[in-house]
Design a protein around this motif. Structure first.
Motif, mmCIF file in Angstrom:
data_model
loop_
_atom_site.group_PDB
_atom_site.id
_atom_site.type_symbol
_atom_site.label_atom_id
_atom_site.label_comp_id
_atom_site.label_asym_id
_atom_site.label_seq_id
_atom_site.Cartn_x
_atom_site.Cartn_y
_atom_site.Cartn_z
ATOM 1 N N VAL A 170 -29.407 -70.528 -1.663
ATOM 2 C CA VAL A 170 -30.763 -70.439 -1.089
ATOM 3 C C VAL A 170 -31.804 -70.805 -2.151
ATOM 4 O O VAL A 170 -32.793 -71.478 -1.857
ATOM 5 C CB VAL A 170 -31.027 -69.020 -0.526
ATOM 6 C CG1 VAL A 170 -32.445 -68.909 -0.003
ATOM 7 C CG2 VAL A 170 -30.040 -68.691 0.568
ATOM 8 N N LEU A 171 -31.561 -70.371 -3.383
ATOM 9 C CA LEU A 171 -32.511 -70.680 -4.466
ATOM 10 C C LEU A 171 -32.725 -72.190 -4.565
ATOM 11 O O LEU A 171 -33.862 -72.679 -4.605
ATOM 12 C CB LEU A 171 -31.971 -70.117 -5.793
ATOM 13 C CG LEU A 171 -32.778 -70.427 -7.049
ATOM 14 C CD1 LEU A 171 -34.177 -69.835 -6.958
ATOM 15 C CD2 LEU A 171 -32.062 -69.884 -8.298
ATOM 16 N N ARG A 180 -40.571 -78.537 -6.629
ATOM 17 C CA ARG A 180 -40.486 -77.936 -7.951
ATOM 18 C C ARG A 180 -41.859 -77.527 -8.493
ATOM 19 O O ARG A 180 -42.029 -76.459 -9.092
ATOM 20 C CB ARG A 180 -39.782 -78.940 -8.892
ATOM 21 C CG ARG A 180 -39.589 -78.514 -10.299
ATOM 22 C CD ARG A 180 -40.642 -79.036 -11.248
ATOM 23 N NE ARG A 180 -40.693 -78.273 -12.466
ATOM 24 C CZ ARG A 180 -41.493 -77.223 -12.661
ATOM 25 N NH1 ARG A 180 -42.264 -76.754 -11.701
ATOM 26 N NH2 ARG A 180 -41.522 -76.623 -13.823
ATOM 27 N N ASP A 181 -42.863 -78.359 -8.260
ATOM 28 C CA ASP A 181 -44.192 -78.091 -8.824
ATOM 29 C C ASP A 181 -44.895 -76.913 -8.160
ATOM 30 O O ASP A 181 -45.908 -76.436 -8.657
ATOM 31 C CB ASP A 181 -45.078 -79.344 -8.711
ATOM 32 C CG ASP A 181 -44.544 -80.452 -9.599
ATOM 33 O OD1 ASP A 181 -43.806 -80.135 -10.559
ATOM 34 O OD2 ASP A 181 -44.840 -81.633 -9.314
ATOM 35 N N ASN A 182 -44.367 -76.466 -7.028
ATOM 36 C CA ASN A 182 -45.004 -75.350 -6.329
ATOM 37 C C ASN A 182 -44.360 -74.001 -6.652
ATOM 38 O O ASN A 182 -44.715 -72.988 -6.061
ATOM 39 C CB ASN A 182 -44.966 -75.600 -4.818
ATOM 40 C CG ASN A 182 -45.786 -76.830 -4.466
ATOM 41 O OD1 ASN A 182 -46.889 -76.996 -4.980
ATOM 42 N ND2 ASN A 182 -45.233 -77.696 -3.643
ATOM 43 N N VAL A 201 -29.267 -73.495 -12.021
ATOM 44 C CA VAL A 201 -30.009 -74.182 -10.948
ATOM 45 C C VAL A 201 -31.407 -74.559 -11.434
ATOM 46 O O VAL A 201 -31.857 -75.698 -11.307
ATOM 47 C CB VAL A 201 -30.109 -73.281 -9.682
ATOM 48 C CG1 VAL A 201 -31.101 -73.866 -8.682
ATOM 49 C CG2 VAL A 201 -28.744 -73.100 -9.036
ATOM 50 N N THR A 202 -32.119 -73.580 -12.004
ATOM 51 C CA THR A 202 -33.536 -73.803 -12.329
ATOM 52 C C THR A 202 -33.735 -74.690 -13.564
ATOM 53 O O THR A 202 -34.784 -75.310 -13.693
ATOM 54 C CB THR A 202 -34.257 -72.453 -12.560
ATOM 55 O OG1 THR A 202 -33.563 -71.735 -13.593
ATOM 56 C CG2 THR A 202 -34.285 -71.630 -11.288
ATOM 57 N N GLY A 206 -36.562 -77.476 -14.440
ATOM 58 C CA GLY A 206 -37.515 -77.075 -15.487
ATOM 59 C C GLY A 206 -38.404 -75.917 -15.059
ATOM 60 O O GLY A 206 -39.574 -75.841 -15.455
ATOM 61 N N ILE A 207 -37.857 -74.977 -14.273
ATOM 62 C CA ILE A 207 -38.650 -73.805 -13.848
ATOM 63 C C ILE A 207 -38.274 -72.607 -14.718
ATOM 64 O O ILE A 207 -37.089 -72.236 -14.795
ATOM 65 C CB ILE A 207 -38.379 -73.458 -12.361
ATOM 66 C CG1 ILE A 207 -38.679 -74.666 -11.473
ATOM 67 C CG2 ILE A 207 -39.213 -72.246 -11.935
ATOM 68 C CD1 ILE A 207 -38.278 -74.468 -10.019
ATOM 69 N N LYS A 208 -39.259 -72.031 -15.353
ATOM 70 C CA LYS A 208 -39.005 -70.871 -16.219
ATOM 71 C C LYS A 208 -38.316 -69.761 -15.435
ATOM 72 O O LYS A 208 -38.713 -69.447 -14.311
ATOM 73 C CB LYS A 208 -40.318 -70.357 -16.819
ATOM 74 C CG LYS A 208 -40.087 -69.225 -17.794
ATOM 75 C CD LYS A 208 -41.293 -68.892 -18.614
ATOM 76 C CE LYS A 208 -40.929 -67.737 -19.524
ATOM 77 N NZ LYS A 208 -41.961 -67.354 -20.448
ATOM 78 N N THR A 209 -37.285 -69.175 -16.037
ATOM 79 C CA THR A 209 -36.481 -68.175 -15.327
ATOM 80 C C THR A 209 -36.254 -66.947 -16.210
ATOM 81 O O THR A 209 -35.724 -67.062 -17.316
ATOM 82 C CB THR A 209 -35.129 -68.786 -14.899
ATOM 83 O OG1 THR A 209 -35.419 -69.911 -14.054
ATOM 84 C CG2 THR A 209 -34.267 -67.792 -14.145
#
Ligand code: NAD
Length: 275
Positions: A170-171, A180-182, A201-202, A206-209
């Motif tokens: 789902v992620l 991604r930008d949202n 996945v992230t 490039g999404i901070k996790t």
């Protein structure tokens, strides 16, 4: 001595307790943990705080019976007492209005996600929560998570409830769907393989996790070094520098090796306890 005010059984091995601990509750913030000891001779175990009520002076814990001490804890009932209940420990979650945040809770990890999701929502974030369990009977707090989330997705590994699959499925879909930008931030709490998989996945987007690590721990104040982890090539202590870290920087392979250090002793203690 700390009184157990209420006990709920979610499954044969997952239980919730509300503990009377006014001094802990007064200073508690999302993301922190307690270390408890059931009796004078008992082992100290860390548990991430699942909820707190400053006015009532209570702390809620949700735990899985995995070893001797959590099994013993599970036998206690409302009205019984816990010898030591130290906290709040650790660095609180960083809460601000990031924009849109995805909160992922896997299994027992749903409980510590709850107060963080609530604080993020109160700070003005659009909170998308994804919670998952192996099967329907192991899922808990769907209603509570719905209350503190702008959107909620539920998965079960076996498909016995809502959607079949892992939280990571789902992620990925939500990130693809929203773009991604949202998405400003992802928070993932649960078993180590799940947190590692969320980071895998992230990382591609490039999404901070942020992950909350459940390392072996003794004193919880940065003195024994038992909970050390490597983050960004540096040694950090989960108890004082964490428990939350940038998941993309965590050496999960080392964490898994270190977490298994006393597995044989833990198994022997459990066998002695159950025999
Ligand atoms: P579990 O094994 O039942 O997994 C829960 C969910 O996580 C699954 O339904 C699935 O959606 C996801 N998941 C699991 N493995 C995955 C993988 N390899 N890839 C992608 N997704 C995966 O979890 P459980 O038995 O309820 O969890 C217990 C673990 O959680 C314990 O190890 C406990 O220490 C840990 N935990 C950690 C914290 C913390 O603060 N970090 C808090 C509570 C529990």
């Amino acid at each position: 001595m700390f009184k157990i005010l209420d006990k709920q059984v979610f499954s044969p091995v997952v239980k919730q307790m509300v503990i009377e601990a006014p001094r802990v509750a007064r200073r508690c913030q999302p993301g922190q943990f307690v270390i408890l000891r059931i009796h004078e001779e008992g082992e100290r175990i860390p548990l991430t705080i699942a909820d707190f009520d400053r006015e009532k002076g209570t702390i809620t814990i949700v735990f899985q019976e995995v070893g001797k001490t959590t099994r013993q804890l599970g036998t206690l009932e409302a009205g019984d007492y816990i010898r030591d209940f130290v906290g709040p420990l650790g660095t609180p979650s960083h809460i601000e209005n990031f924009g849109t945040v995805i909160c992922v809770g896997g299994g027992v990890g749903i409980a510590p996600v709850f107060p963080i999701a609530r604080a993020l929502k109160e700070a003005g974030n659009h909170v998308i929560s994804i919670i998952g369990a192996r099967s329907k009977d192991l899922l808990f707090w769907e209603d509570r998570m719905r209350e503190v989330s702008s959107e909620l997705f539920v998965t079960t590994d076996d498909g016995s409830y809502v959607r079949k699959g892992f939280v990571t499925d789902v992620l990925k879909e939500v990130i693809e769907d929203r773009g991604r930008d949202n998405i400003s931030l992802v928070l993932a709490i649960g078993p180590q393989p799940m947190m590692r998989a969320c980071c895998d996945v992230t990382r591609d987007y490039g999404i901070k996790t942020i992950v909350s690590l459940n390392a072996l721990m003794v004193d919880g104040t940065g003195m024994c070094g038992c909970c050390r982890v490597t983050v960004g090539g540096q040694t950090r202590f989960v108890c004082v520098d964490g428990p939350e870290f940038d998941g993309h920087q965590v050496d999960f392979a080392e964490l898994a090796r270190r977490s298994a250090t006393f597995r044989a002793e833990e198994q022997r203690a459990l066998e002695r306890h159950t025999c």
